[in-house]
Design a protein around this motif. Structure first.
Motif, PDB file in Angstrom:
ATOM      1  N   ARG A 174      18.777  50.131  15.984  1.00 22.46           N
ATOM      2  CA  ARG A 174      17.373  50.490  15.815  1.00 22.46           C
ATOM      3  C   ARG A 174      17.095  51.757  16.625  1.00 22.46           C
ATOM      4  NH1 ARG A 174      14.632  47.168  12.991  1.00 22.46           N
ATOM      5  NH2 ARG A 174      12.893  48.621  13.267  1.00 22.46           N
ATOM      6  N   THR A 183      23.520  48.271   8.604  1.00 19.45           N
ATOM      7  CA  THR A 183      22.348  47.403   8.677  1.00 19.45           C
ATOM      8  C   THR A 183      21.516  47.644   9.931  1.00 19.45           C
ATOM      9  OG1 THR A 183      23.678  45.697   9.743  1.00 19.45           O
ATOM     10  CG2 THR A 183      23.460  45.571   7.344  1.00 19.45           C
ATOM     11  N   SER A 184      20.253  47.192   9.878  1.00 16.29           N
ATOM     12  CA  SER A 184      19.338  47.272  11.017  1.00 16.29           C
ATOM     13  C   SER A 184      19.079  45.875  11.564  1.00 16.29           C
ATOM     14  CB  SER A 184      18.002  47.888  10.586  1.00 16.29           C
ATOM     15  OG  SER A 184      18.187  49.200  10.106  1.00 16.29           O
ATOM     16  N   SER A 210      19.019  40.407  10.621  1.00 17.18           N
ATOM     17  CA  SER A 210      19.179  41.828  10.292  1.00 17.18           C
ATOM     18  C   SER A 210      18.587  42.101   8.921  1.00 17.18           C
ATOM     19  CB  SER A 210      20.657  42.233  10.301  1.00 17.18           C
ATOM     20  OG  SER A 210      21.191  42.187  11.609  1.00 17.18           O
ATOM     21  N   PHE A 211      18.325  43.368   8.653  1.00 27.86           N
ATOM     22  CA  PHE A 211      17.842  43.817   7.358  1.00 27.86           C
ATOM     23  C   PHE A 211      18.683  44.997   6.895  1.00 27.86           C
ATOM     24  CE2 PHE A 211      14.074  41.675   8.981  1.00 27.86           C
ATOM     25  CZ  PHE A 211      13.566  41.037   7.848  1.00 27.86           C
ATOM     26  N   GLU A 223      17.846  48.090   5.965  1.00 25.71           N
ATOM     27  CA  GLU A 223      16.832  49.139   5.950  1.00 25.71           C
ATOM     28  C   GLU A 223      17.496  50.476   5.636  1.00 25.71           C
ATOM     29  OE1 GLU A 223      14.917  49.068   9.748  1.00 25.71           O
ATOM     30  OE2 GLU A 223      14.124  47.026   9.496  1.00 25.71           O
TER      31      GLU A 223
END
Length: 265
Positions: free
Chosen positions: A197, A216-217, A230-231, A233
């Motif tokens: 992030r 991934t984020s 996690s997402f 993004e």
């Protein structure tokens, strides 16, 4: 001077998906293409750790193949998913890497800004630590060029983010680093990876930031009882612009083709 920062690509073996879900190798390749299209081009590229997912020779070979497309000098440090010996072997052509021990080093001669790397990883663990040996090395290093604009690279950030499942794996020993950096006014920025992030805050009389991952984020969840998640993004990189007149400014740069440009601003 322009310094591009990539972080946490988590390169995997051939045809293996990161976390069984995303093609981190393809995402790093896309990040490198985006990087190479920047105008003006960066003077140097830094990569703040977790180059690979498991630290295997195959993964380092894949990462070197992908990173070889970068046109600028590459400065790279290990993260908690890397293995020091395999990392050193995988990047054996990088003369700035020490031959043994923690991977601390400094690079000058690529522009006005000196790049200093402090290896805060703890072999076999996910958290980082700044021990007495590391801080002694850094003190000697900073004293060599106390007036030169400097960027300090770490993998794990030495501060609490407010995301509980990240903070247990932060870099410990922050008070040692704060005490040292407060003695110098030439450290323009401390850059980290690890948290997938972008975060920024004041730290020890300077500024510290973390870079997004090229894959991934990690979820932004600030509740004390938040569950890890996690997402996928949009990935991004950071671009640090330093000049003698204005100092250092950091830009967040999304990776990929976006709508535009339009004739308004």
């Amino acid at each position: 001077m322009l310094i591009a920062q990539l972080s946490d690509p988590h390169v995997c073996g051939e045809k293996i998906l990161y976390q069984g879900l995303v093609d981190s190798n393809a995402m790093l390749a896309a990040a490198v293409r985006h990087l190479n299209a920047l105008s003006p081009a960066p003077d140097v590229v830094i990569l703040t750790g977790d180059v690979t997912e498991n630290g295997t020779p195959e993964e380092y070979a894949n990462s070197r193949k992908l990173l070889s497309e970068i046109k600028q000098p590459l400065i790279v440090i290990p993260g908690n998913h890397d293995q020091r010996d395999a990392f050193r072997a995988g990047f054996s052509d990088k003369d700035y890497l020490p031959k043994a021990g923690p991977i601390h080093f400094a690079v000058s001669g690529l522009g006005d800004v000196r790049i200093v790397a402090l290896d805060v990883t703890v072999p076999g663990a996910h958290h980082g630590d700044i021990d007495d040996t590391a801080i002694a090395w850094l003190e000697t290093c900073l004293a060599e060029e106390p007036d030169r604009p400097t960027i300090l690279m770490l993998h794990q950030p030495p501060f609490r983010s407010g995301i509980p499942y990240l903070d247990q794996y932060r870099c410990f020993g922050a008070e040692r680093l704060e005490g040292l950096l407060q003695s110098y006014n030439n450290v323009e920025l401390v850059v980290c990876g690890h948290v997938h992030r972008f975060m920024v805050r004041r730290f020890a009389g300077t500024v510290i930031c973390t870079a997004p991952s090229t894959t991934t984020s990690i979820a932004l969840r600030l509740a004390a009882d938040a569950e890890p998640a996690s997402f996928i993004e949009p990935p991004a990189l950071l671009l640090h612009h330093w000049s003698a007149n204005s100092g250092l400014t950091t830009h967040y740069v999304p990776i990929g083709q976006l709508p535009g440009p339009y004739d308004f601003f």
